[in-house]
Design a protein around this motif. Structure first.
Motif, PDB file in Angstrom:
ATOM      1  N   ASP A 179       0.838  -1.202   0.000  1.00 51.35           N
ATOM      2  CA  ASP A 179       0.000   0.000   0.000  1.00 51.35           C
ATOM      3  C   ASP A 179       0.875   1.256   0.000  1.00 51.35           C
ATOM      4  N   GLU A 180       0.605   2.173  -0.925  1.00 49.53           N
ATOM      5  CA  GLU A 180       1.364   3.426  -0.994  1.00 49.53           C
ATOM      6  C   GLU A 180       1.158   4.283   0.255  1.00 49.53           C
ATOM      7  N   MET A 181       0.000   4.128   0.913  1.00 49.45           N
ATOM      8  CA  MET A 181      -0.251   4.886   2.131  1.00 49.45           C
ATOM      9  C   MET A 181       0.742   4.523   3.226  1.00 49.45           C
ATOM     10  N   PHE A 182       1.264   3.304   3.179  1.00 45.55           N
ATOM     11  CA  PHE A 182       2.282   2.895   4.148  1.00 45.55           C
ATOM     12  C   PHE A 182       3.483   3.826   4.071  1.00 45.55           C
ATOM     13  N   TRP A 183       3.929   4.097   2.858  1.00 42.87           N
ATOM     14  CA  TRP A 183       5.111   4.947   2.690  1.00 42.87           C
ATOM     15  C   TRP A 183       4.793   6.405   2.975  1.00 42.87           C
ATOM     16  N   LEU A 184       3.569   6.827   2.741  1.00 41.65           N
ATOM     17  CA  LEU A 184       3.181   8.195   3.096  1.00 41.65           C
ATOM     18  C   LEU A 184       3.278   8.392   4.608  1.00 41.65           C
ATOM     19  N   ALA A 346     -19.428  -9.333  14.515  1.00 44.51           N
ATOM     20  CA  ALA A 346     -19.194 -10.072  13.273  1.00 44.51           C
ATOM     21  C   ALA A 346     -17.849  -9.643  12.708  1.00 44.51           C
ATOM     22  N   VAL A 347     -17.413 -10.307  11.662  1.00 45.38           N
ATOM     23  CA  VAL A 347     -16.180  -9.933  10.967  1.00 45.38           C
ATOM     24  C   VAL A 347     -16.558  -9.609   9.530  1.00 45.38           C
ATOM     25  N   TRP A 348     -16.460  -8.311   9.177  1.00 46.18           N
ATOM     26  CA  TRP A 348     -16.824  -7.855   7.833  1.00 46.18           C
ATOM     27  C   TRP A 348     -15.589  -7.351   7.100  1.00 46.18           C
ATOM     28  N   PRO A 349     -15.476  -7.613   5.799  1.00 50.31           N
ATOM     29  CA  PRO A 349     -14.384  -7.027   5.010  1.00 50.31           C
ATOM     30  C   PRO A 349     -14.665  -5.556   4.722  1.00 50.31           C
ATOM     31  N   CYS A 350     -13.639  -4.748   4.820  1.00 45.89           N
ATOM     32  CA  CYS A 350     -13.768  -3.325   4.480  1.00 45.89           C
ATOM     33  C   CYS A 350     -14.105  -3.208   2.994  1.00 45.89           C
ATOM     34  N   ARG A 351     -15.088  -2.389   2.664  1.00 46.27           N
ATOM     35  CA  ARG A 351     -15.503  -2.288   1.258  1.00 46.27           C
ATOM     36  C   ARG A 351     -14.476  -1.551   0.399  1.00 46.27           C
ATOM     37  N   LYS A 352     -13.489  -0.903   1.030  1.00 43.77           N
ATOM     38  CA  LYS A 352     -12.469  -0.179   0.266  1.00 43.77           C
ATOM     39  C   LYS A 352     -11.192  -1.004   0.107  1.00 43.77           C
ATOM     40  N   CYS A 353     -10.637  -1.505   1.206  1.00 45.41           N
ATOM     41  CA  CYS A 353      -9.362  -2.247   1.132  1.00 45.41           C
ATOM     42  C   CYS A 353      -9.553  -3.755   1.239  1.00 45.41           C
ATOM     43  N   GLY A 354     -10.736  -4.200   1.660  1.00 45.38           N
ATOM     44  CA  GLY A 354     -11.021  -5.638   1.736  1.00 45.38           C
ATOM     45  C   GLY A 354     -10.541  -6.327   2.990  1.00 45.38           C
ATOM     46  N   THR A 355      -9.906  -5.598   3.903  1.00 39.18           N
ATOM     47  CA  THR A 355      -9.390  -6.218   5.121  1.00 39.18           C
ATOM     48  C   THR A 355     -10.523  -6.532   6.090  1.00 39.18           C
ATOM     49  N   PRO A 356     -10.646  -7.786   6.557  1.00 39.37           N
ATOM     50  CA  PRO A 356     -11.717  -8.132   7.495  1.00 39.37           C
ATOM     51  C   PRO A 356     -11.484  -7.488   8.863  1.00 39.37           C
ATOM     52  N   TYR A 357     -12.551  -6.933   9.457  1.00 37.10           N
ATOM     53  CA  TYR A 357     -12.487  -6.270  10.764  1.00 37.10           C
ATOM     54  C   TYR A 357     -13.674  -6.662  11.612  1.00 37.10           C
ATOM     55  N   LEU A 358     -13.494  -6.556  12.923  1.00 32.68           N
ATOM     56  CA  LEU A 358     -14.613  -6.724  13.838  1.00 32.68           C
ATOM     57  C   LEU A 358     -15.612  -5.596  13.626  1.00 32.68           C
TER      58      LEU A 358
END
Length: 390
Positions: A179-184, A346-358
């Motif tokens: 992810d480019e945001m990591f380097w930002l 529940a555990v849902w995937p983020c609709r933007k990055c797809g990472t599952p979260y509580l």
């Protein structure tokens, strides 16, 4: 790659200090190699997936680099991502598409010294991978691979890796965070441990929403010596005596005495945690709680017992967040037990990055899966320094 039984039962559930040091050493050695090599051969940026400018910026910021390179997680993931790729590399059989692509990306102009440096760095990387595979039930998330691939690599004797690295010279590692945001965040000096945890989950092939849940807590079918070791491990991580005695069917008096012996103080009293919404009250708590469930379920998926998975998860989580930990052990125990019996979270995937979260699945506050945004994407995850992440 057979696991050793020379350590005590309790120590087999946690990552030894020498393995953590081996991972740190590998992260530093590989970073030095990549930084020097990419400066001379810029085309290798496409192989290592990191630029010399970005990597230099990370290395020059001691605070940021210690958060990224000084954890139990390898900062470099394998370039070979499937069992077929590794079979092709180890056995010298028909090369896969990935193998052919990597061979084509290595410049023909590499000198003898360059090739020796690559082989040496490959060995440093594989040694760290080998140690993690054999010393941790959470090797897959620590390395950044699937449990299936971890199981295969664990079955390969190390001498076969050594022969393959001599005969087939390709880079076996690349930078883990795409992810480019990591380097930002690195360039602005705002990278927090929660953000690193997010990027680890984002780039992992292990997805919390697709991993198995734990079984019923309590009445564990364990050998006596194993049960006693895990009983003491729970107390060592500061789980309350009242909670532990009910899990392992021991008397409260014996449990309190054991807690007193380990910590030099009495086990805390009071009401046990009850609210599951507590884990969602701040972005930091949500990330850390999700990180715990990700690690816990990753171990469960390897057919590891529930208490062993919990202890392994707590060990990695505590070392990763250190003084920034916002979810203490008693809360962790409450969360893991509740997730196996309650549907309030529940555990849902983020609709933007797809990472599952509580996410909340209670009648009081339902977060819909189709519109859910994780804390890193919705801007609520406050960096350790600076303003809100946009």
């Amino acid at each position: 790659m057979q696991s050793t039984l020379t350590r005590s039962i309790f120590e087999q559930f946690v990552l030894p200090a020498w393995v953590r040091d081996r991972v740190l050493s590998a992260n530093l050695r590989i970073s030095n190699y990549v930084l020097n090599t990419v400066s001379v051969h810029p085309t290798l940026e496409n192989v290592f997936r990191v630029s010399s400018e970005n990597l230099r910026s990370l290395r020059e910021n001691i605070g940021q680099s210690s958060k990224v390179l000084g954890t139990s997680f390898l900062a470099y993931a394998p370039t070979l991502t499937t069992v077929e790729d590794w079979r092709s590399f180890i056995e010298g059989r028909m090369p896969t598409v990935t193998m052919e692509r990597l061979k084509a990306m290595v410049p023909h102009s590499l000198s003898v010294v360059d090739r020796l440096a690559l082989e040496h760095t490959n060995r440093s990387y594989i040694n760290a991978v080998y140690d993690l595979l054999n010393m941790s039930v959470l090797a897959a998330p620590l390395i950044g691979i699937s449990n299936e691939l971890a199981s295969y690599l664990r079955s390969i004797p190390q001498h076969q890796f050594d022969v393959a690295m001599t005969e087939r010279l390709i880079p076996l590692f690349h930078w883990r965070f795409a992810d480019e945001m990591f380097w930002l965040e690195i360039h602005t000096g705002r990278l927090s441990r929660e953000m690193i945890a997010h990027y680890l989950m984002e780039t992992s092939p292990l997805r919390s929403d697709r991993l198995p849940h734990s079984g019923v807590w309590g009445k564990f079918r364990l050998e006596t010596f194993e049960r006693d070791a895990l009983f003491e491990a729970f107390l060592s991580f500061s789980c309350r005596a009242m909670s532990v005695c009910s899990l392992f069917n021991t008397s409260i008096e014996h449990t309190r005495k054991t807690y007193q012996r380990i910590h030099g103080k009495s086990s805390p009293s009071g009401q046990p945690p009850a609210s599951l919404m507590w884990y969602l009250e701040s972005a930091q708590r949500r990330v850390q709680a999700t990180f715990q469930i990700w690690l816990f379920r990753s171990a469960i998926a390897c057919d590891v017992s529930t208490p062993e998975s919990f202890v392994a998860m707590l060990d990695i989580h505590r070392a990763f967040f250190a003084d920034d930990c916002n979810v203490p052990a008693e809360r962790s125990l409450h969360l893991a037990r509740s997730m196996s019996t309650s549907e309030e979270l529940a555990v849902w995937p983020c609709r933007k990055c797809g990472t599952p979260y509580l996410a909340s699945n209670s009648s009081a506050k339902i977060e819909l899966s189709q519109s859910f945004l994780c804390p890193c994407c919705n801007g609520t995850l406050i960096p350790s320094r600076g303003g809100r992440r946009n």
